[in-house]
Structures are given as structure tokens and as C-alpha cells.
Design an enzyme around this catalytic site. Structure first.
Site, PDB file in Angstrom:
ATOM      1  N   LYS A 194       0.784  -1.230   0.000  1.00 62.12           N
ATOM      2  CA  LYS A 194       0.000   0.000   0.000  1.00 62.12           C
ATOM      3  C   LYS A 194       0.817   1.282   0.000  1.00 62.12           C
ATOM      4  O   LYS A 194       0.302   2.338  -0.338  1.00 62.12           O
ATOM      5  CB  LYS A 194      -0.929   0.003   1.222  1.00 62.12           C
ATOM      6  N   SER A 218      -4.484 -12.112   4.081  1.00 63.39           N
ATOM      7  CA  SER A 218      -5.133 -11.915   2.774  1.00 63.39           C
ATOM      8  C   SER A 218      -4.339 -12.610   1.675  1.00 63.39           C
ATOM      9  O   SER A 218      -4.919 -13.184   0.745  1.00 63.39           O
ATOM     10  CB  SER A 218      -5.302 -10.423   2.458  1.00 63.39           C
TER      11      SER A 218
END
Ligand SMILES: Cc1ncc(COP(=O)(O)O)c(C=O)c1O
Length: 343
Positions: free
Chosen positions: A42, A268
Site C-alpha cells: 500500500k 489476505s
């Protein structure tokens, strides 16, 4: 590599790792984004959103960045804010990993919680409402609004370019969908570069982006919980298939990859790798399958890799872990034993 003076100069050029290969020449490659500063993908988009806001005159010198985050976006924004002299407020919930929250604070971010300690429900929608309201009432404040910010997906264009430096083509791009920025940003840039992969999105069972009424889930940073709006960064026009993976399967995969391979995946990424491993034999022979590992398992030592935490939530499943171990053994060369002479 040249000497650098900014942490953000260390973003990118992350390794590509072959996790599995079938006898028909299909291979599963992992883009290990935990090798970025902050240990997550990110930070790519965090930098891009801020540079874009500066460019468009939305963020001025000494300004105040506000974002709702499950942790990794906030970590990236904390780095960029420290580097460029901005104040940063992260609107968070206790569903986020404690280490991510502590690290944001360590880099000078202010944390605002939408729920009291002890309530570790995922509160995406409450976080977003509060971040938007805070930005509206503050002078020189900018809500980065990652779910609807076009700079989010564009922050991953360089990642797609790196992929095509390392492999001739990507046939299948399979990855977790939270905001959608990483999967659809990479898919967009690959297409621009003449490579049109089959795109598989992965979300937790309980998330609503690929249908269903939803429910609670523990995979952190990914999916869309019931009640939250699906942002514009989820580009359904690029999606060929949407897959749901349970917390049990995702976490069993992260744990099995850790013990079999010595590679720590976040929850994830465990979900994405589960979806990829269980489908690998169904892809056309010779396919290059790429999965983006959004972050590493080191952030989840108190959760995914903690047996008590897992057991208390009914997530510990030795059989599910064994199934992944067997898949890995089928698709990976046998370990070589013996002493290799040092050069
Ligand atoms: C650990 C983790 N996995 C998956 C995602 C989903 O990535 P994206 O928001 O680009 O869809 C994120 C995003 O925050 C994340 O932090």
C-alpha cells in the site's frame, strides 16, 4: 542500487518468487510486496495519492492528511507525511493489527478510533464517515479517500511494469480485493503494455464485492464488509472471476506456507494463494499465474500465527493446513538435503 535519501525511494523492485509449478509448466509466482518499506504494497499508492493531491493543489504545505485505514495504507501515509512535512490522522478500528497501529504512532501519526478498546469489529463504514467529516471541518485538510481515488490504482502501475521486466507475460493475475487498487491498477497497466491477463479477484467469505449478503470475517485489510460501499477502484469491467475464500482456508494456507517454505504471508495473501493453489491444475498448461502478496506474516504473529487466538475464534484447522501442505509438496521440488560448500 544507488544511494537514496528518502524512504519512499526504496519503494518497488520487489522480488518475484516461484511458489509452485505443475508438470504441465504452469507456475505460480508471488510478487512479494512485503519487501517495500512498511512491509506492504500500500505504500505505493499512499505515495501516489499524496503526489497527485499536491499536483492538483488539493494539499498545500503544512497540510493535514486524513484517511480511514485498516493499517497498511496508514503506514504508507505516515511515511509520506513524515517525509513531506504533513500532519497525518488515521481513523482506525481495533480490527487492525496492533503492530500496524503502533508503527503508525511511532512515525508520528495521530490515531482516532471509531470504537472502544475490546470491540474488534471491522468498522469500515464508520471509519470512512468519520474521516470525511473530520476533513470537512478542518482547515487545509485532505481526505485521501482511497476507495474512490483514481491515484490509488495508478500507484500500482510501476508494479505491473516490474512484472513485465521479470517475466515475458502474465496469463492470470489473481489477488485480494479490498479497495481494488492493487489488482485493477496492475491489470490496467498490464493491458496498456499489451498483456491482457485473465483477472481473478479474491475476497473473504463474508465480504460483499462479489455478491452475497455478507457477514463478519477476520482477514485483515481486504474485502468489503456488509454496510460498506464498494468504491470506484473496484473495476468490475476488468474482472473475469470473483472467488471467495474462508478465513480458515486463508489462514491455514499462510501457516502451511510458513512451515513448508519458510515464507511468512499475511492472511489476505494466504487467501489468494489458497485460491491459486487449488486452481493451478485447471489453468491452461504453461500459464504464468501471478499473485500479489499484499503484506507478510510478521504483522500477524498475534493472530494468524498464534494458536490461542486462532483456537478461540474456531479458526485453527489442522486438516485444512495439511491439505495445503500436500498441495505444496505436489507442486514444489523435493527439498535438497546435505551440505552445500560455501564459495
Ligand atoms: C493486507 C492487505 N491485503 C489486501 C489488501 C487489498 O488491497 P487493495 O486495497 O489494493 O484491494 C490490503 C489493502 O489495504 C491489505 O492491507
Amino acid at each position: 542500487m544507488p544511494l537514496v535519501t528518502r524512504v519512499t525511494d526504496l519503494i518497488g523492485r520487489t522480488p518475484l518468487f516461484e511458489l509452485a509449478a505443475t508438470q504441465t509448466g504452469t507456475r505460480l509466482l508471488l510478487k512479494l510486496e512485503q519487501f517495500n518499506p512498511t512491509g506492504a504494497a500500500k505504500i505505493r499508492m499512499a505515495r501516489h495519492m499524496i503526489l497527485d493531491a499536491e499536483h492538483r493543489g488539493l494539499l498545500r504545505s503544512g497540510g493535514h492528511i486524513i484517511e480511514s485505514t485498516s493499517g497498511n495504507t496508514g503506514l504508507g501515509l505516515a511515511v509520506v507525511a513524515a517525509e513531506r512535512g504533513y500532519r497525518f490522522t488515521a481513523v482506525v478500528d481495533h480490527h487492525a493489527s496492533k503492530d500496524k497501529l503502533r508503527a503508525m504512532r511511532a512515525m508520528g501519526a495521530d490515531l482516532v478510533f471509531v470504537a472502544d478498546e475490546g470491540n474488534d469489529d471491522l468498522a469500515t463504514s464508520a471509519r470512512e464517515d468519520l474521516a470525511e467529516a473530520m476533513a470537512a471541518e478542518r482547515e487545509n485538510a485532505y481526505f485521501t479517500e482511497q476507495h474512490n481515488n483514481t491515484a490509488n490504482a495508478m500507484g500500482y502501475y510501476a508494479m505491473a511494469e516490474e512484472l513485465l521486466e521479470d517475466v515475458d507475460r502474465v496469463d492470470i493475475l489473481l489477488s485480494a480485493v479490498g479497495t481494488g487498487g492493487s489488482l485493477f491498477g496492475a491489470a490496467t497497466r498490464l493491458r496498456e503494455l499489451g498483456c491482457v491477463p485473465y483477472v481473478v479477484g479474491v475476497e473473504p467469505v463474508g465480504s460483499i464485492a462479489f455478491g452475497g449478503s455478507g457477514g463478519p470475517y477476520w482477514q485483515s485489510g481486504t474485502g468489503t464488509p456488509p454496510g460498506a460501499t464498494i468504491g470506484a477502484a473496484v473495476d468490475y469491467s476488468l474482472l473475469d472471476e470473483g472467488v471467495k475464500v474462508s478465513d480458515t482456508a486463508a489462514f491455514a494456507t499462510a501457516r502451511a506456507v510458513a512451515t513448508e517454505v519458510g515464507l511468512m504471508l499475511g492472511g489476505s495473501a494466504g487467501g489468494s494463494v489458497h485460491a491459486a493453489l487449488t486452481r493451478l491444475a485447471q489453468f491452461p498448461p504453461g500459464s504464468t499465474v501471478v499473485t500479489i502478496v499484499c503484506d507478510g506474516g510478521e504483522k500477524y504473529l498475534d493472530t494468524v500465527f498464534d494458536n490461542s487466538w486462532m483456537r478461540d475464534r474456531g479458526l485453527l484447522d489442522a486438516d485444512a493446513e495439511q491439505e495445503v501442505v500436500q498441495l505444496l509438496r505436489r507442486y514444489r521440488p523435493a527439498p535438497r538435503h546435505g551440505f552445500v560448500e560455501a564459495r
